[in-house]
Design an enzyme around this catalytic site. Structure first.
Site, PDB file in Angstrom:
ATOM      1  N   HIS A   1       0.842  -1.200   0.000  1.00 25.35           N
ATOM      2  CA  HIS A   1       0.000   0.000   0.000  1.00 25.35           C
ATOM      3  C   HIS A   1       0.874   1.246   0.000  1.00 25.35           C
ATOM      4  O   HIS A   1       1.814   1.351   0.788  1.00 25.35           O
ATOM      5  CB  HIS A   1      -0.907   0.009   1.235  1.00 25.35           C
ATOM      6  CG  HIS A   1      -1.771   1.237   1.340  1.00 25.35           C
ATOM      7  ND1 HIS A   1      -1.783   2.067   2.438  1.00 25.35           N
ATOM      8  CD2 HIS A   1      -2.665   1.773   0.470  1.00 25.35           C
ATOM      9  CE1 HIS A   1      -2.633   3.058   2.249  1.00 25.35           C
ATOM     10  NE2 HIS A   1      -3.184   2.907   1.061  1.00 25.35           N
ATOM     11  N   SER A   2       0.585   2.151  -0.924  1.00 26.89           N
ATOM     12  CA  SER A   2       1.121   3.508  -0.906  1.00 26.89           C
ATOM     13  C   SER A   2       2.637   3.519  -0.909  1.00 26.89           C
ATOM     14  O   SER A   2       3.272   2.994  -1.819  1.00 26.89           O
ATOM     15  CB  SER A   2       0.546   4.254   0.304  1.00 26.89           C
ATOM     16  OG  SER A   2       0.763   5.638   0.201  1.00 26.89           O
TER      17      SER A   2
END
Length: 382
Positions: free
Chosen positions: A221-222
């Site tokens: 994520h991210s």
């Protein structure tokens, strides 16, 4: 990994605790084993150690009766969940309003889950002698603007923000003083000052974990987006699928005057063929966006350098309808495609999943999203 005696773990809602947010009642989660291990730690001086650094906290849940060594279609490989910037593995263990998280969903559906705190974050510990002074703490204003209530900022920081409706409590609820906001903000931590060092340590620690548990799936994520590509490179043949949720990648919000990452997908160059020494070897050029609500991409010009170490791995890049990543995740997909890496970019709105911001694993439809990822895995694992 050996299984222990079976235990039943009831969800929070079963014993009356709702975390202030309520939620549907769940049945017990039957586990063969649950526990914590640490991976990746090294001593400062192996012959006369005084400190350790680089270690990574790993919380794992193994479904009861899980059969290790599964292969081929239908196999449920271990899933390693890797959080993003200023976050910890708490992102995947539950939501800030007390509902089940992705870890519980996948474990209930028969997948072993390994939820990490990246080195230097949360339960992994922070060691200034090795990492330097911690980077600044997040502010409530930044968290509200970027994650929990981007729809309230005037003017909107990106046009898609107006679609954001899925933060617990609905439109406009992600503000300080609201229970879910306060719980989420309480979970924020400081980063390492050197982001490239952080990604390198995470790659090494996850690689050590994979050596222990065998072939695995990674969900990133991210900020952890670049390890989506570094981990398969460091563990050839061991990564069965990558789900990159809004990964840091080919462009950024800092404008269109320079690439968001100097080497296409990251600031440290991956192993390209032909090899590259620096990002300059890629001859990145700005490619105009397809519409006004998108950012420009930075793609190779001239002879294309390939990422042969990523071929053959099912790769999904997923983007929420209302996230700031809706402006540029398509660029990461394009860069991979140009470099010879087959991948699938799915804006969640195109599969009927609407209203999500950047922290989709915490939002009201988080389990709908998890179910979509599970169906994608079922269709793509070989």
């Amino acid at each position: 990994m050996a299984l222990l005696l079976g235990v039943a773990i009831a969800s929070a809602a079963d014993d009356g605790f709702t975390g202030g947010g309520g939620g549907p009642k769940k049945g017990p989660l039957f586990l063969g084993s649950q526990g914590v291990i640490y991976e990746g730690g090294v001593y400062d001086n192996p012959s006369n150690p005084t400190t350790m650094s680089g270690q990574m906290h790993v919380f794992y849940q193994i479904p009861s009766g899980y059969r290790w060594g599964q292969q081929g279609p239908g196999a449920k490989y271990p899933i390693i969940m890797i959080h993003g910037s200023q976050q910890t593995g708490a992102n995947f263990l539950g939501t800030p309003d007390g509902r089940p998280g992705w870890a519980q969903f996948f474990a209930e559906n028969g997948w072993p889950v390994f939820v990490i705190d990246q080195p230097g974050r949360g339960k992994s510990g922070y060691f200034p002698n090795a990492y330097g002074p911690q980077a600044g703490n997040p502010s409530p204003t930044t968290v509200k603007t970027m994650f929990t209530a981007p729809e309230l900022t005037v003017p909107l920081q990106w046009p898609q923000a107006r679609f954001h409706t899925q933060w617990p409590g609905g439109y406009g609820s992600g503000v300080p003083g609201e229970y879910a906001f306060d719980q989420f903000f309480a979970s924020q931590v400081a980063n390492m000052p050197n982001g490239d060092q952080a990604l390198d340590l995470t790659t090494k620690a996850v690689t050590a974990l994979i050596k222990d548990i065998g072939p695995a799936i990674i969900i990133t994520h991210s900020m952890s987006g670049p390890v989506s590509w570094f981990i398969p490179q460091a563990s050839p043949g061991k990564i069965k699928a990558v789900i990159a949720v809004e990964p840091t990648g080919n462009s950024s919000l800092n404008g269109d005057t320079a690439p968001g990452t100097t080497c296409g997908l990251s600031n440290v160059c991956l192993k390209f063929n032909p090899p590259v020494s620096t990002g300059a070897d890629l001859n990145l050029v700005k490619v105009a966006p397809p519409s006004a609500n998108k950012k420009s991409c930075w793609l190779q010009s001239g002879p294309v350098h390939k990422l042969t170490g990523l071929t053959g791995i099912p790769i999904l890049i997923a983007t929420g309808q209302a996230s700031y990543h809706a402006t540029y995740d398509y660029c990461t997909s394009k860069f991979l495609t140009q470099a010879g890496v087959k991948n699938e970019h799915v804006p969640l709105a195109t599969v009927g999943i609407l209203g999500n911001g950047h922290m989709e694993m915490l939002e009201m439809n988080n389990l709908m999203i998890a179910a979509f990822y599970q169906s994608w895995l079922a269709a793509n694992l070989k």
